[in-house]
Design a protein around this motif. Structure first.
Motif, PDB file in Angstrom:
ATOM      1  N   LEU A  72       0.828  -1.274  -0.166  1.00 36.53           N
ATOM      2  CA  LEU A  72       0.110   0.092   0.007  1.00 36.53           C
ATOM      3  C   LEU A  72       0.884   1.100   0.062  1.00 36.53           C
ATOM      4  O   LEU A  72       1.455   1.492   0.893  1.00 36.53           O
ATOM      5  N   GLU A  73       0.820   2.072  -1.016  1.00 36.73           N
ATOM      6  CA  GLU A  73       1.696   3.197  -1.089  1.00 36.73           C
ATOM      7  C   GLU A  73       0.544   4.542  -1.176  1.00 36.73           C
ATOM      8  O   GLU A  73      -0.422   4.621  -1.824  1.00 36.73           O
ATOM      9  N   ILE A  74       0.862   5.252  -0.024  1.00 33.19           N
ATOM     10  CA  ILE A  74       0.053   6.655   0.097  1.00 33.19           C
ATOM     11  C   ILE A  74       1.038   7.903  -0.274  1.00 33.19           C
ATOM     12  O   ILE A  74       1.988   7.792   0.314  1.00 33.19           O
ATOM     13  N   GLY A  75       0.810   8.215  -1.464  1.00 29.86           N
ATOM     14  CA  GLY A  75       1.682   9.433  -2.264  1.00 29.86           C
ATOM     15  C   GLY A  75       2.791   8.846  -3.329  1.00 29.86           C
ATOM     16  O   GLY A  75       3.611   8.211  -3.195  1.00 29.86           O
ATOM     17  N   THR A  76       2.118   8.854  -4.554  1.00 25.64           N
ATOM     18  CA  THR A  76       2.875   8.103  -5.546  1.00 25.64           C
ATOM     19  C   THR A  76       3.238   9.189  -6.577  1.00 25.64           C
ATOM     20  O   THR A  76       4.472   8.552  -7.066  1.00 25.64           O
ATOM     21  N   HIS A  77       2.594  10.206  -6.705  1.00 27.78           N
ATOM     22  CA  HIS A  77       3.308  11.211  -7.509  1.00 27.78           C
ATOM     23  C   HIS A  77       3.493  10.509  -9.361  1.00 27.78           C
ATOM     24  O   HIS A  77       2.365  10.166  -9.396  1.00 27.78           O
ATOM     25  N   ARG A  78       4.790  10.624  -9.542  1.00 28.49           N
ATOM     26  CA  ARG A  78       4.817  10.166 -10.945  1.00 28.49           C
ATOM     27  C   ARG A  78       5.147   8.609 -11.014  1.00 28.49           C
ATOM     28  O   ARG A  78       5.471   8.198 -12.020  1.00 28.49           O
ATOM     29  N   GLY A  79       5.088   7.999  -9.617  1.00 31.91           N
ATOM     30  CA  GLY A  79       5.550   6.465  -9.741  1.00 31.91           C
ATOM     31  C   GLY A  79       6.683   5.895  -9.512  1.00 31.91           C
ATOM     32  O   GLY A  79       7.000   4.755  -9.855  1.00 31.91           O
ATOM     33  N   GLY A  80       7.688   6.700  -9.141  1.00 30.68           N
ATOM     34  CA  GLY A  80       9.170   6.349  -9.011  1.00 30.68           C
ATOM     35  C   GLY A  80       8.942   5.150  -7.926  1.00 30.68           C
ATOM     36  O   GLY A  80       9.768   4.234  -8.239  1.00 30.68           O
ATOM     37  N   THR A  81       8.546   5.509  -6.705  1.00 39.84           N
ATOM     38  CA  THR A  81       8.558   4.468  -5.730  1.00 39.84           C
ATOM     39  C   THR A  81       7.805   3.182  -6.049  1.00 39.84           C
ATOM     40  O   THR A  81       8.211   1.977  -5.993  1.00 39.84           O
ATOM     41  N   LEU A  82       6.568   3.428  -6.586  1.00 38.14           N
ATOM     42  CA  LEU A  82       5.791   2.573  -6.983  1.00 38.14           C
ATOM     43  C   LEU A  82       6.495   1.504  -7.932  1.00 38.14           C
ATOM     44  O   LEU A  82       6.352   0.255  -8.082  1.00 38.14           O
ATOM     45  N   PHE A  83       7.136   2.001  -8.734  1.00 44.22           N
ATOM     46  CA  PHE A  83       8.155   1.245  -9.869  1.00 44.22           C
ATOM     47  C   PHE A  83       9.221   0.204  -9.060  1.00 44.22           C
ATOM     48  O   PHE A  83       9.173  -0.945  -9.300  1.00 44.22           O
ATOM     49  N   CYS A  84       9.621   0.831  -7.932  1.00 41.34           N
ATOM     50  CA  CYS A  84      10.609  -0.183  -7.184  1.00 41.34           C
ATOM     51  C   CYS A  84       9.669  -1.218  -6.459  1.00 41.34           C
ATOM     52  O   CYS A  84       9.950  -2.546  -6.405  1.00 41.34           O
ATOM     53  N   TRP A  85       8.450  -0.857  -5.786  1.00 41.18           N
ATOM     54  CA  TRP A  85       7.772  -1.933  -5.235  1.00 41.18           C
ATOM     55  C   TRP A  85       7.306  -2.937  -6.178  1.00 41.18           C
ATOM     56  O   TRP A  85       7.390  -4.398  -5.678  1.00 41.18           O
ATOM     57  N   ALA A  86       6.645  -2.751  -7.212  1.00 39.84           N
ATOM     58  CA  ALA A  86       6.310  -3.538  -8.224  1.00 39.84           C
ATOM     59  C   ALA A  86       7.512  -4.454  -8.549  1.00 39.84           C
ATOM     60  O   ALA A  86       7.260  -5.803  -8.739  1.00 39.84           O
ATOM     61  N   ALA A  87       8.750  -3.930  -8.675  1.00 39.20           N
ATOM     62  CA  ALA A  87       9.869  -4.815  -9.044  1.00 39.20           C
ATOM     63  C   ALA A  87      10.272  -5.904  -8.088  1.00 39.20           C
ATOM     64  O   ALA A  87      10.863  -6.734  -8.325  1.00 39.20           O
ATOM     65  N   VAL A  88       9.965  -5.471  -6.824  1.00 40.69           N
ATOM     66  CA  VAL A  88      10.614  -6.342  -5.635  1.00 40.69           C
ATOM     67  C   VAL A  88       9.494  -7.216  -5.064  1.00 40.69           C
ATOM     68  O   VAL A  88       9.961  -8.062  -4.329  1.00 40.69           O
ATOM     69  N   ALA A  89       8.192  -6.948  -5.327  1.00 36.00           N
ATOM     70  CA  ALA A  89       7.155  -7.573  -4.739  1.00 36.00           C
ATOM     71  C   ALA A  89       6.919  -8.940  -5.097  1.00 36.00           C
ATOM     72  O   ALA A  89       7.742  -9.329  -6.229  1.00 36.00           O
ATOM     73  N   ALA A  90       6.165  -9.770  -4.614  1.00 29.50           N
ATOM     74  CA  ALA A  90       6.218 -11.135  -5.152  1.00 29.50           C
ATOM     75  C   ALA A  90       5.231 -11.021  -6.535  1.00 29.50           C
ATOM     76  O   ALA A  90       4.654 -10.272  -6.813  1.00 29.50           O
ATOM     77  N   PRO A  91       5.356 -12.155  -7.334  1.00 29.94           N
ATOM     78  CA  PRO A  91       4.874 -12.176  -8.477  1.00 29.94           C
ATOM     79  C   PRO A  91       3.204 -12.235  -8.853  1.00 29.94           C
ATOM     80  O   PRO A  91       2.837 -11.817  -9.317  1.00 29.94           O
TER      81      PRO A  91
END
Ligand SMILES: C[S@@+](CC[C@H](N)C(=O)[O-])C[C@H]1O[C@@H](n2cnc3c(N)ncnc32)[C@H](O)[C@@H]1O
Length: 227
Positions: free
Chosen positions: A57-76
């Motif tokens: 759960l991400e609160i505050g995404t802006h242009r998606g920089g951190t979301l990009f990282c979480w998707a890359a390391v989260a479970a498939p």
């Protein structure tokens, strides 16, 4: 911090964790406008990567920089939920184009719901719970309103959704007198004593905007960091 010491620290992180966290942090900043410092973000990415969360759960995404990282390391098969304001008038928040890009971060099997909403409202929390399908959160990232009342509301509304042993990360935990609206350090100072915490603070550019990542472990289980 000297350039050499900075390079040594980055090299140490890469030696311990492999090149992926650093590579992801650099891409997040360069390609997806993450409002983060490289070493701080890479250190957090390494920690989240070890946890391999199935719910983020991400609160505050802006242009998606951190979301990009979480998707890359989260479970498939991870479920990701992002909350940010619509930017129709204000010029902040996420746009339709942003959200279309975020879908490209996902690997097959992962799903993402982007809620365009004020995170500080109880009804938004209800929408988050529904988007999670009732599952507890493995990793919560709080990086939205940085003023004390807003950050406190995000902490109070979303912390209960995190499972025991889950991780809760905050950005901007370092005091920053040049930016009086950055008050996350005050919240961090209030809460950190009650938890097992890690802090990643790049002292490289003191006083600059956006500094310091704090992570705490929701009590009730062993530290998933395993160190
Ligand atoms: C610092 S940016 C997030 C940066 C992002 N995590 C990154 O590092 O790439 C803060 C975001 O929080 C959002 N935000 C601020 N107040 C909010 C609120 N009350 N509800 C939802 N989102 C909010 C802003 O629209 C902005 O996109």
């Amino acid at each position: 911090m000297s350039r050499i010491r900075k390079l040594v620290r980055l090299a140490r992180l890469a030696a311990l964790e492999g090149p992926a966290p650093l590579r992801l942090a650099r891409r997040a900043i360069r390609e997806h406008a993450a409002l983060q410092r490289t070493w701080e973000l890479a250190a957090l990415v390494a920690m989240v990567r070890r946890q391999r969360p199935r719910t983020v759960l991400e609160i505050g995404t802006h242009r998606g920089g951190t979301l990009f990282c979480w998707a890359a390391v989260a479970a498939p098969d991870a479920r990701l939920v992002s909350v940010d304001l619509p930017n129709e008038r204000e010029g902040i928040g996420t746009t339709d184009q942003d959200r279309a890009r975020f879908a490209e971060f996902l690997r097959p099997g992962q799903t993402l719901e982007c809620l365009r909403a004020n995170s500080q409202l109880p009804e938004t929390r209800d929408r988050v719970v529904a988007a999670l399908g009732g599952r507890p959160v493995d990793f919560l990232w709080i990086d939205a309103d940085h003023r004390l009342p807003g950050a406190t509301l995000d902490w109070e509304l979303y912390r209960p959704l995190v499972r025991p042993g889950g991780l809760i990360g905050f950005h901007d935990i370092h005091p920053n007198p040049g930016f009086p609206d950055n008050q996350v350090d005050r919240l961090w100072a209030q809460i950190r004593g009650g938890f097992r915490v890690r802090e990643f603070i790049d002292q490289d550019q003191p006083g600059g905007v956006g500094m310091g990542i704090g992570v705490l472990v929701q009590p009730g289980s062993d530290d998933p960091d395993g160190r």
